[in-house]
Scaffold this motif. Structure first.
Motif, PDB file in Angstrom:
ATOM      1  N   THR A  62       0.888  -1.113   0.106  1.00  0.00           N
ATOM      2  CA  THR A  62       0.075   0.206   0.107  1.00  0.00           C
ATOM      3  C   THR A  62       0.962   1.251   0.076  1.00  0.00           C
ATOM      4  O   THR A  62       1.782   1.249   0.873  1.00  0.00           O
ATOM      5  N   ARG A  87       0.864   5.095   0.852  1.00  0.00           N
ATOM      6  CA  ARG A  87      -0.386   6.285   1.464  1.00  0.00           C
ATOM      7  C   ARG A  87       0.284   7.544   1.414  1.00  0.00           C
ATOM      8  O   ARG A  87       1.480   7.647   1.670  1.00  0.00           O
ATOM      9  N   TRP A 140      -6.132  11.247   3.640  1.00  0.00           N
ATOM     10  CA  TRP A 140      -5.102  10.194   2.816  1.00  0.00           C
ATOM     11  C   TRP A 140      -5.749   9.340   1.750  1.00  0.00           C
ATOM     12  O   TRP A 140      -6.623   9.159   1.822  1.00  0.00           O
ATOM     13  N   ARG A 141      -5.058   9.408   0.740  1.00  0.00           N
ATOM     14  CA  ARG A 141      -5.185   8.647  -0.548  1.00  0.00           C
ATOM     15  C   ARG A 141      -4.173   7.464  -0.292  1.00  0.00           C
ATOM     16  O   ARG A 141      -3.140   7.444  -0.057  1.00  0.00           O
ATOM     17  N   SER A 142      -4.841   6.395  -0.541  1.00  0.00           N
ATOM     18  CA  SER A 142      -4.047   5.092  -0.189  1.00  0.00           C
ATOM     19  C   SER A 142      -4.539   3.900  -1.191  1.00  0.00           C
ATOM     20  O   SER A 142      -5.811   4.020  -1.541  1.00  0.00           O
ATOM     21  N   ARG A 157      -8.358   1.368  -4.358  1.00  0.00           N
ATOM     22  CA  ARG A 157      -8.096   2.557  -3.718  1.00  0.00           C
ATOM     23  C   ARG A 157      -8.940   3.059  -2.638  1.00  0.00           C
ATOM     24  O   ARG A 157     -10.072   2.870  -2.606  1.00  0.00           O
ATOM     25  N   LEU A 203     -10.254   3.689   6.433  1.00  0.00           N
ATOM     26  CA  LEU A 203     -10.198   3.754   5.235  1.00  0.00           C
ATOM     27  C   LEU A 203     -11.066   3.270   4.545  1.00  0.00           C
ATOM     28  O   LEU A 203     -11.948   2.184   4.826  1.00  0.00           O
TER      29      LEU A 203
END
Length: 180
Positions: A94, A96, A105-107, A119, A131
């Motif tokens: 992953t 992040r 946060w984009r993960s 995503r 998330l």
């Protein structure tokens, strides 16, 4: 004249960072606090619908100039029976990063053993980190809970009704490995 670098070491050197990028360390520490190596106790559901248990490993580190946190999850762990054999094995990563414009946060999870890419958008929620991936069905919710400096719990839940109800998918208990 260009410097010659070993291809494998060049990637590691370019990817790895020693710590968070200056200026946003507070936001980056939401996941930065997990940097290090962890032992994994995984519980999930096998193909026959029965509960299954596996042991594995998890490694978190700073990457991309300290602007992101990357992890590598390996269950069963390297050298363990069943390593790399789907569907209950996974070996993925992953990446992040904190998106200032989004305030979250984009993960992205990439897992080639089972051919998965997902995503997520992540945010703190009280003492937890949630998330959410709602771009495919079923929706996925990953929760980091019971967080201390040396342990945490990671729980995966699925929803097939647009997030109205959530069902157990996977659970991991993680314990930090001693630093050498």
């Amino acid at each position: 004249m260009a410097q010659t670098v070993d291809a494998g070491q060049g990637l590691v050197e370019a990817l790895h960072a020693d710590g968070p990028a200056p200026g946003h360390a507070k936001e980056l520490m939401l996941f930065g606090r997990f940097v290090g190596s962890w032992d994994v106790a995984w519980t999930g559901i096998d193909a026959s619908g029965r509960e299954a248990d596996r042991r594995g490993e998890l490694h978190f580190g700073w990457v991309l100039g300290g602007r992101a946190v990357q992890d590598v999850w390996i269950v069963p762990g390297r050298g363990e029976p069943g390593e790399g054999q789907p569907p209950l094995a996974f070996h993925g990563t992953t990446i992040r990063f904190y998106d200032r414009a989004l305030g979250a946060w984009r993960s992205t999870w990439v897992e080639p053993v089972n051919g998965r890419v997902r995503r997520f958008i992540g945010r703190p929620a009280g003492e937890e980190i949630i998330l959410l991936s709602d771009e495919e069905n079923p929706q996925l919710r990953w929760r980091f809970t019971e967080i201390t400096s040396d342990a945490f719990r990671w729980r995966s839940e699925i929803s097939r009704d647009g997030g109205q109800a959530w069902a157990f998918n996977e659970d991991m208990r993680l314990t930090r490995r001693p630093q050498h």
